[in-house]
Motif scaffolding. Sequence first.
Motif, short mmCIF file in Angstrom:
data_model
loop_
_atom_site.label_atom_id
_atom_site.label_comp_id
_atom_site.label_asym_id
_atom_site.label_seq_id
_atom_site.Cartn_x
_atom_site.Cartn_y
_atom_site.Cartn_z
N VAL B 125 -66.30 -17.04 93.05
CA VAL B 125 -65.41 -18.00 92.39
C VAL B 125 -64.18 -17.27 91.88
N ASP B 126 -63.03 -17.86 92.08
CA ASP B 126 -61.80 -17.24 91.58
C ASP B 126 -61.43 -17.72 90.20
N ILE B 127 -61.70 -18.98 89.91
CA ILE B 127 -61.34 -19.48 88.58
C ILE B 127 -62.32 -20.56 88.17
N TYR B 128 -62.77 -20.47 86.93
CA TYR B 128 -63.74 -21.41 86.40
C TYR B 128 -63.03 -22.41 85.51
N LEU B 129 -63.44 -23.64 85.58
CA LEU B 129 -62.81 -24.66 84.76
C LEU B 129 -63.90 -25.40 84.00
N PRO B 130 -63.98 -25.24 82.69
CA PRO B 130 -65.00 -25.95 81.93
C PRO B 130 -64.59 -27.40 81.69
N GLY B 131 -65.54 -28.18 81.23
CA GLY B 131 -65.24 -29.58 80.94
C GLY B 131 -66.33 -30.44 81.53
N CYS B 132 -66.54 -31.61 80.96
CA CYS B 132 -67.59 -32.46 81.48
C CYS B 132 -67.19 -33.91 81.42
N PRO B 133 -66.43 -34.47 82.30
CA PRO B 133 -65.67 -33.73 83.31
C PRO B 133 -64.33 -33.27 82.75
N PRO B 134 -63.74 -32.26 83.33
CA PRO B 134 -62.44 -31.82 82.83
C PRO B 134 -61.40 -32.90 83.11
N ARG B 135 -60.50 -33.10 82.20
CA ARG B 135 -59.44 -34.07 82.40
C ARG B 135 -58.57 -33.63 83.58
N PRO B 136 -57.90 -34.56 84.22
CA PRO B 136 -57.00 -34.15 85.29
C PRO B 136 -55.97 -33.12 84.83
N GLU B 137 -55.52 -33.22 83.59
CA GLU B 137 -54.56 -32.21 83.13
C GLU B 137 -55.19 -30.83 83.08
N MET B 138 -56.49 -30.78 82.71
CA MET B 138 -57.18 -29.49 82.67
C MET B 138 -57.31 -28.93 84.08
N LEU B 139 -57.59 -29.83 85.03
CA LEU B 139 -57.70 -29.38 86.41
C LEU B 139 -56.38 -28.81 86.88
N MET B 140 -55.30 -29.49 86.52
CA MET B 140 -54.00 -29.00 86.95
C MET B 140 -53.69 -27.67 86.29
N ASP B 141 -54.09 -27.52 85.04
CA ASP B 141 -53.88 -26.24 84.37
C ASP B 141 -54.61 -25.13 85.11
N ALA B 142 -55.86 -25.42 85.50
CA ALA B 142 -56.61 -24.40 86.23
C ALA B 142 -55.95 -24.10 87.57
N ILE B 143 -55.45 -25.15 88.22
CA ILE B 143 -54.82 -24.93 89.52
C ILE B 143 -53.55 -24.10 89.35
N LEU B 144 -52.81 -24.36 88.29
CA LEU B 144 -51.59 -23.60 88.08
C LEU B 144 -51.90 -22.15 87.75
N LYS B 145 -52.98 -21.93 86.98
CA LYS B 145 -53.36 -20.55 86.71
C LYS B 145 -53.79 -19.86 88.00
N LEU B 146 -54.45 -20.63 88.86
CA LEU B 146 -54.84 -20.05 90.14
C LEU B 146 -53.61 -19.75 90.98
N HIS B 147 -52.60 -20.66 90.92
CA HIS B 147 -51.36 -20.38 91.62
C HIS B 147 -50.74 -19.08 91.15
N ASP B 148 -50.79 -18.89 89.85
CA ASP B 148 -50.29 -17.63 89.26
C ASP B 148 -51.01 -16.44 89.84
N GLN B 149 -52.33 -16.57 89.88
CA GLN B 149 -53.15 -15.49 90.39
C GLN B 149 -52.81 -15.21 91.85
N ILE B 150 -52.61 -16.29 92.61
CA ILE B 150 -52.29 -16.12 94.02
C ILE B 150 -50.92 -15.47 94.19
N GLN B 151 -49.99 -15.91 93.36
CA GLN B 151 -48.65 -15.37 93.47
C GLN B 151 -48.66 -13.87 93.23
N HIS B 152 -49.50 -13.44 92.30
CA HIS B 152 -49.48 -12.03 91.94
C HIS B 152 -50.55 -11.21 92.62
N SER B 153 -51.21 -11.77 93.62
CA SER B 153 -52.24 -10.96 94.27
C SER B 153 -51.58 -10.04 95.28
#
Lengths: 236, 184, 458
Positions: B125-153
Motif C-alpha cells: 500500500v502506498d497511502i492509507y486513508l482512515p475513515g468509516c467511510p472517509p468523506r469524499p474530501e478526505m479521499l481527495m486529500d489522500a489522492i492529492l498526497k499520493l500525487h505529491d508522492q508520485i511527483q517526488h518519486s
Amino acid sequence: MTEGNHGLESGGEVVPAEAEAAEVIGVRHGMFGVHGSGDTSGYGGLVRTVAMPGATPRPYGGWFDEAADTLERVLPSYGDAVEGVVIDRGEMTIHVRREKVVEVLQALRDDPLLRFEMSLGVSGVHYPDDTDRELHAVYHLRSLTHNRQLRVEVAVPDADPHIPTATSVYPTNDWHERETYDFFGIIFDGHPALTRILMPDDWPGHPQRKDYPLGGIPVEYKGAEIPPPDQRRVYS
Amino acid sequence: MGLEEKLPSGVLLTTVEQVAGYMRKSSLWPATFGLACCAIEMMSSGGPRYDLGRFGMEVFRASPRQADLMVVAGRVSQKMAPVLRQIYDQMPNPKWVLSMGVCASSGGMFNNYAIVQGVDHVVPVDIYLPGCPPRPEMLMDAILKLHDQIQHSKLGANRERQVEEREQIALTALPTSAMKGLLR
Amino acid sequence: MSTDNITFGSAGAAASGPVADAYAGSRETTEGTVYTVTGADWDTVVRGVSGGRQEHVVVNMGPQHPSTHGVLRLILELDGENVIEARCGVGYLHTGIEKNLEFRSWTQGVTFVTRMDYLAPLFNETAYCLAVEKLLGITDQIPERASVIRVMLMELNRISSHLVAIATGGMELGALTAMIFGFRERELILDVFELVTGLRMNHAFIRPGGVAQDLPPGAVDQIAETVKKLKSRLTDTEKLLVDNGIWMGRTVGIGYLNLSGAVALGLTGPILRSTGLAWDLRKMQPYCGYETYEFDVPTQTTSDSYGRFLIRMAEMQESLKIVEQCLDRLTPGPVMVEDKKIAWPAQLALGSDGMGNSLDHIRQIMGESMEALIHHFKLVTEGFHVPAGQVYQAIESPRGELGVHIVSDGGTRPYRVHYREPSFTNLQAVAAMCEGGQLADVVVAVASIDPVMGGVDR
C-alpha cells in the motif's frame, strides 16, 4: 400485548403436546465473565440459569388458537410432530420434530386457513449447553393472504445434525439452507446443492457456532495492546 | 532566476524525474475496486459535487490492465483476498495502491475471522486513508498526497537508493505499542 | 499473447494448446480447459473452444466488474449470446457481522448492523432497534417524536437508496447522465443526514429506545428546503429515462418473473410489487406509526425491469410526501424512552476539539446526580439487560422485507442476531430471470433486482 403470552405458570392446563418447563439453555456463574481468580467484587458466587420461555398452555389468544386448531385438524400426526407451542411477545413459535418438518411446512403452506405462502428463510441458532438439542433451525413464515407470520423451530443434536430440506415446499429456502449449513453445520438432506455459500468453499469449521472463535487479532495502540473482542472482559 | 532567465523565452528547464512525475500524477486512472460502503463514497467523489475529474481521475477503468491506481475501497473478506491480489498483479507498472477506509487499512471495526486485517497483508500500500467511510474530501486529500508522492518519486538509481533508505527506516522503527506521545 | 508452448493437450484438436501466460494463461480442470482473458486476447478462447468438444462457453463475470453492482460473481454458461445457465457466487463481502454482534452490547450492535446494507443504513438500524424494543417490551413507550424522526430519516434513506439504484442501473446500461443526476440529488439528502446524525453514511443514530439525539436547530428548515429541491430535481431523471425509447428497449420485457415465481422464491419489495401485488409492510404490518401517514404503494403489472424502475421512481415521490407529513408532525418532546435503565444517557455536542459529550451532561453526572452517573457508567460499559426470548421484526426496506431475528438469553449481549436481508433472497431470482435471455440482459436483470452485496453477504 396479546393475552396469553406469558410463560408456563405453576401447574396450568394440559398442553396438546408434552409440556416442558422453560427451556434451559445454560447456566451462568459469576457476574463479570471472570473465572478463577481476579474477581474481587463478591459476585463470584452468583449462579443463574438462563431459560427461554417455555411452552404456553391453551388458550393462546388472538389468531394463534385458530391456527393451532387448523394445523391439528389437517395434520394427522400433530401430536407426534409438534413438541410444543410458545407464545411470547405476540409471536407464535411451533417446535417441530425434524422428521415431520416437511409435512408441517407443507400443511402450513397449503391449507386455506393457514396459507403461509412465503417463507422468509431458515436460520440457525446454536445452544451448546442444551444437550441433544444444540442446533436449532428456525423457519419464519409469512401469510400474504391472512397477513400473519409464524415461526417453526426444529432442534437437532450436534452429533447428528440432519434435517430434511424444505426446498420442495419453499424453493426460496435454497440459499438460506446453504447459509445455515455454512455457518452451523446443519446438513439438510435432499438439498439440490448443499455447499458453502458465504465462506470460501474450502473453509474448515462452521463460523457462527458458539465453539468457533471470533478470530480477531490483538490491536496495537501506542503504549498498549488490546486483545480481540472475544477475549476481553465481558459484563453479562 | 538564474540560467532560465538567460535563455530565450519558451524554454523550460526541469529534470526527467519531475516531468515523469508530473505526467504520471496528472492522469492517474483508478481501477474500480469498490467493495462496500467506501465504494459509494468513492463514487460520490467521482460525482458532480466532489469532482475527481478535475484531477484527471474520473475515468475509472474497469480493466486493471489500463489502470494506474487501485483504490481498495471497503472491507476485504478472506474470499476476496485472492481476487484482490490477482487484480493487483494484472496492473502494469507503475502502479499505486490507496487503501481507503479503516477496513482496508487495518480491518477496521471488523476484527474477526472473515476480514483481512489490512490489505497490506495482500498488496503493498502506498497511502492509507482512515475513515468509516472517509468523506469524499478526505479521499481527495489522500489522492492529492499520493500525487505529491508520485511527483517526488525518483527514477533509476535514485529510486533504488530511495527504496533502500525507506527500508532502513522501517526496519529500525519502533513498533506501535512501544511508541509514546500523542496520537498524531 | 499466447505462446507456442505445446504441452499435454486435453481439448481435443491441437488448434490451440494451453496458453502459458502467468496472469492470463489457461489451466486444465475436470470440466475442461479454463482460459483467463483480460482484454485483447479473446481469440485464445475462441480458438480453444472451437477446437474442443463443447459448444457452450462458461463465462465468469467475476467479483471485480463494473456492472455487477458490487462484488457479485456471475457464472454464466453461454451459447453464443444466449444464457443457458446463470449462477451467482456470493460471499465476497462476508464480514461476520452477525457473529460480531454477539460480543458487543445491545447498543453497540447498532454500529455493526448499520454497515450491512450500506445504502440503507437507517433501515438496518431501525429493524434492529424495533426488534430489541419488542424484546424489552417498550414498543409503546417510545416517544412519538422519536418515531417521527425515525420515519423521516427512513424515508429520506429510501429516496437516496433508490437514487443509487437508478443511478448505478443507468451507469451499467450506459446512461451515464442518470448516474450524474442520481448522485447529485443524493448529495442533498446526505447533507440532511450529516446535519441530523453527524455522518453521511453508516450513522449509528437510531438506538434501542429512540434516537441518539434531537434534531439540531435549523434542521427542520433545511429538510423542508431539501424536499422542495428534490421535488423539482427528481423530474430531471424522470424526463431522461421514463418513456425513453432506448431505455425502454433495454428494460421492457427483461427479467420477467410473475407473481407465483416471486412468492415461491420469497421475493419482496419492488420485484413483488411489479407483479401486481401491492404488498408493502408499511401498510400491512405497520411499525413506527406508519399507519397514520397517507401514502400510496405504487405497483405495476408488467413484472419486468421497466416496471420495477417505474415503481422506484414513484416510491421516491411517495417518500417525499411522507417526509412532508413528518415535518408537520414534529412536536417538541423527548427522543429517548423514559426508562433510565435503558435510555442512552449521553447527549453529544460540538466542542472545540470535535464532537463529544456535552458539557451540560457532564456537569449533571459529575456534579448533580449520583444516579445519573451510575446509569451512565453502567449503560455505557455493561449495557442494559434484555429478558430472554426470541423475536422477529420485519420492516420494508427499499429492497424488500428486511427482517431481524434476535435471540436473547437475558444478558447484555445478543445471543444470536440473524438478518433476513432482502437482497440475499432476491438474488436467487437471477437464474429465473436470466436463463434463456441474452448476455446483455443479465446486467439489466441484476440492476432491477438492485442487490447490495453488503446485505447479501453480511
